[in-house]
Design a protein around this motif. Structure first.
Motif, short mmCIF file in Angstrom:
data_model
loop_
_atom_site.label_atom_id
_atom_site.label_comp_id
_atom_site.label_asym_id
_atom_site.label_seq_id
_atom_site.Cartn_x
_atom_site.Cartn_y
_atom_site.Cartn_z
N ILE A 280 0.92 -1.16 -0.06
CA ILE A 280 -0.04 -0.02 0.12
C ILE A 280 0.98 1.19 0.11
CG2 ILE A 280 -1.78 1.42 1.26
CD1 ILE A 280 -2.76 -1.37 2.38
N PHE A 281 0.42 2.18 -0.82
CA PHE A 281 1.16 3.47 -0.87
C PHE A 281 0.18 4.41 -0.19
CE2 PHE A 281 3.79 1.40 -3.92
CZ PHE A 281 4.91 1.93 -3.91
N LYS A 282 0.91 5.19 0.86
CA LYS A 282 -0.04 6.18 1.38
C LYS A 282 0.74 7.59 1.39
CE LYS A 282 -1.53 7.66 6.07
NZ LYS A 282 -1.47 7.03 7.87
N VAL A 283 0.01 8.36 0.40
CA VAL A 283 0.68 9.70 -0.06
C VAL A 283 -0.08 10.88 0.80
CG1 VAL A 283 1.19 11.24 -1.90
CG2 VAL A 283 0.88 8.78 -2.04
N ASN A 284 0.65 11.61 1.36
CA ASN A 284 0.30 13.06 2.20
C ASN A 284 0.30 13.87 1.27
OD1 ASN A 284 0.22 15.34 3.54
ND2 ASN A 284 1.02 14.34 5.51
N LEU A 285 -1.24 14.26 0.95
CA LEU A 285 -1.45 15.44 -0.15
C LEU A 285 -1.37 16.59 0.36
CD1 LEU A 285 -4.87 14.00 -1.04
CD2 LEU A 285 -2.88 13.53 -2.15
N LEU A 286 -0.70 17.13 1.58
CA LEU A 286 -0.33 18.21 1.92
C LEU A 286 1.14 18.53 1.81
CD1 LEU A 286 -2.34 18.61 5.16
CD2 LEU A 286 -3.29 19.65 2.82
N THR A 287 1.89 17.37 1.82
CA THR A 287 3.29 17.45 1.69
C THR A 287 3.98 16.81 0.48
OG1 THR A 287 3.72 15.42 3.07
CG2 THR A 287 3.63 17.64 4.10
N ASN A 288 3.14 15.86 -0.05
CA ASN A 288 3.25 15.08 -1.20
C ASN A 288 4.31 14.13 -1.08
OD1 ASN A 288 1.72 16.41 -2.93
ND2 ASN A 288 3.15 17.85 -3.93
N LYS A 289 4.67 13.77 0.40
CA LYS A 289 5.50 12.77 0.53
C LYS A 289 4.80 11.47 0.93
CE LYS A 289 8.77 15.78 2.61
NZ LYS A 289 9.69 16.05 4.16
N TYR A 290 5.59 10.41 0.65
CA TYR A 290 4.48 8.91 0.78
C TYR A 290 5.29 8.14 1.58
CZ TYR A 290 7.87 6.56 -2.51
OH TYR A 290 8.65 6.26 -3.01
N GLU A 291 4.69 7.17 2.19
CA GLU A 291 5.26 5.89 2.90
C GLU A 291 4.67 4.67 2.40
OE1 GLU A 291 3.61 4.95 6.93
OE2 GLU A 291 2.55 6.78 6.71
N VAL A 292 5.30 3.50 2.34
CA VAL A 292 4.95 2.03 2.05
C VAL A 292 4.60 1.32 3.22
CG1 VAL A 292 5.50 0.19 0.56
CG2 VAL A 292 6.49 2.46 -0.21
N ILE A 293 3.27 0.75 2.97
CA ILE A 293 2.78 -0.10 4.08
C ILE A 293 2.79 -1.43 3.79
CG2 ILE A 293 0.97 -0.55 5.59
CD1 ILE A 293 0.01 2.44 5.22
N ASN A 294 3.71 -2.55 4.18
CA ASN A 294 3.69 -3.74 3.76
C ASN A 294 2.58 -4.49 4.49
OD1 ASN A 294 6.23 -3.33 2.55
ND2 ASN A 294 7.42 -3.29 4.36
N ILE A 295 1.83 -5.07 3.33
CA ILE A 295 0.69 -6.17 4.03
C ILE A 295 1.69 -7.62 4.33
CG2 ILE A 295 -1.19 -7.50 3.24
CD1 ILE A 295 -1.64 -5.05 1.08
N ASP A 296 0.95 -7.99 5.51
CA ASP A 296 1.70 -9.20 6.06
C ASP A 296 0.63 -10.31 5.55
OD1 ASP A 296 2.49 -11.10 7.44
OD2 ASP A 296 2.00 -10.40 9.59
N TRP A 297 1.23 -10.78 4.16
CA TRP A 297 0.46 -11.80 3.50
C TRP A 297 0.59 -13.14 4.05
CZ3 TRP A 297 -2.91 -10.61 0.18
CH2 TRP A 297 -2.78 -9.28 -0.58
N ASN A 298 1.69 -13.42 4.89
CA ASN A 298 1.83 -14.68 5.49
C ASN A 298 0.89 -14.85 6.52
OD1 ASN A 298 4.34 -15.40 3.68
ND2 ASN A 298 5.47 -14.54 5.12
N THR A 299 0.72 -13.93 7.39
CA THR A 299 -0.20 -14.00 8.38
C THR A 299 -1.70 -14.21 7.83
OG1 THR A 299 1.07 -12.46 9.79
CG2 THR A 299 -1.42 -12.86 10.40
N ILE A 300 -2.00 -13.36 6.60
CA ILE A 300 -3.36 -13.73 6.06
C ILE A 300 -3.53 -15.13 5.51
CG2 ILE A 300 -4.47 -12.73 4.03
CD1 ILE A 300 -3.33 -10.01 4.34
N PHE A 301 -2.61 -15.51 4.73
CA PHE A 301 -2.34 -16.88 4.28
C PHE A 301 -2.98 -17.86 5.63
CE2 PHE A 301 1.06 -15.73 1.17
CZ PHE A 301 0.16 -15.41 0.48
#
Length: 329
Positions: free
Chosen positions: A116-137
């Motif tokens: 997931i990419f989460k972009v701050n629209l006020l600063t135009n900076k972003y962070e990447v949120i890693n999905i825990d797929w193994n736990t989901i499996f």
């Protein structure tokens, strides 16, 4: 010159859209039915195709979500200037689904193992949120092979409420993912294994199987299934390319026409297009649904008032002479 698009943004009486055949942004005046060339995305060559698909309007700016590139384009409607946010290296898949919550733009890659990419629209900076797929499996007893076929975005799934919906077409699974709590819920629909082709998700899930007239109305909160038989669908050749739920109607769209069904009475009406088209997106304007073509020569307009279809040539009046080619390309 006929135009095709993968997405559009409605701003009052103007429809902004990107060509999927070359690098250009257009604006259609819906009152005058006139199309104007606005600009191209200067970060890329002018011959590039399918750069952007989904578009989101936020505070008089249009955010263009990458399809075959790695930069979010931000077009300011007032100044007509474009800025960019680079989101890392280009992957083979695309970001098809995105939405805005508060001051943040959330985006998810179209296939597992997406982050997931989460972009701050006020600063135009972003962070990447890693999905825990193994736990989901482990929680849903689902193999990685099944998840590799998950399709996110386009006509098959999208963000609704607090969930991102994902459809594993080949295996008959629907998954809703709560991105804030990193939890997932699986819905098994074995009937659709290997033949799920199209669907839409609003208050309920509407799904069709390949080469059939049966439609599933799925109440995902209560896990209740209701099957509807719509004979009119078989009167138009080809597969369903999209299902759209809007107000009191369900639209089953094919290249050569569409079936419009009332959600209240389940009465269905058949509409044929004058020419083939692959409807990829739509916009609601003045009690009308504008169906935009990714292929074909024109756009179709459905009037909610009398349930009738109008068709217009989706054509840019500018002739591609040598002079205009130099000017625009």
């Amino acid at each position: 010159m006929y135009l095709h698009t993968l997405g559009a943004t409605l701003v009052e009486d103007r429809l902004y859209f990107v060509s999927c055949d070359f690098n250009a942004l257009f604006c259609m005046d819906l009152k005058e039915k006139r199309i104007e060339y606005k600009t191209y995305f200067a970060a890329y060559a002018k011959y590039r195709r399918e750069l952007y698909a989904k578009q989101i309007l936020f505070k008089n700016r249009i955010y263009f979500i990458p399809r075959t590139c790695n930069k979010i384009a931000i077009y300011d409607i007032e100044t007509e200037k474009t800025t960019y946010i680079e989101i890392g290296e280009k992957r083979e898949d695309t970001i098809r689904d995105a939405f805005i919550e508060g001051n943040y733009l959330w985006m998810l890659y179209s296939r597992y193992p997406g982050n997931i990419f989460k972009v701050n629209l006020l600063t135009n900076k972003y962070e990447v949120i890693n999905i825990d797929w193994n736990t989901i499996f482990e929680k849903i007893d689902c193999t990685e092979q099944i998840m590799s076929d998950v399709d996110i975005g386009g006509a098959k799934a999208k963000q609704v409420g607090k969930y991102w919906w994902m459809i594993a077409s080949k295996h008959g699974y629907i998954l809703n993912y709560d991105w804030k709590r990193n939890k997932i819920r699986v819905h098994s629909l074995p009937y659709f294994k290997d033949k799920m082709i199209a669907g839409d998700i609003q208050e309920k899930v509407w799904i069709m199987a390949r080469n059939e007239n049966k439609v599933l109305e799925y109440d995902f909160e209560n896990r209740a299934e209701k099957w509807l038989q719509i004979q009119e669908i078989s009167q138009i050749p080809g597969d369903i390319t999209g299902i759209i739920e809007q107000d009191d109607y369900i639209f089953f769209i094919k290249c050569k026409g569409m079936v419009v069904m009332s959600k209240k009475t389940h009465e269905a009406r058949l509409f044929r297009f004058s020419s083939d088209r692959n409807v990829n997106s739509y916009a609601i304007y003045d009690e009308k649904m504008i169906l935009l073509p990714a292929q074909g020569k024109g756009l179709a307009v459905f009037r909610f008032s009398d349930s009738m279809i109008e068709e217009y040539t989706f054509e840019w009046e500018e002739k591609l002479t040598n002079e205009s080619f130099k000017r625009y390309f």
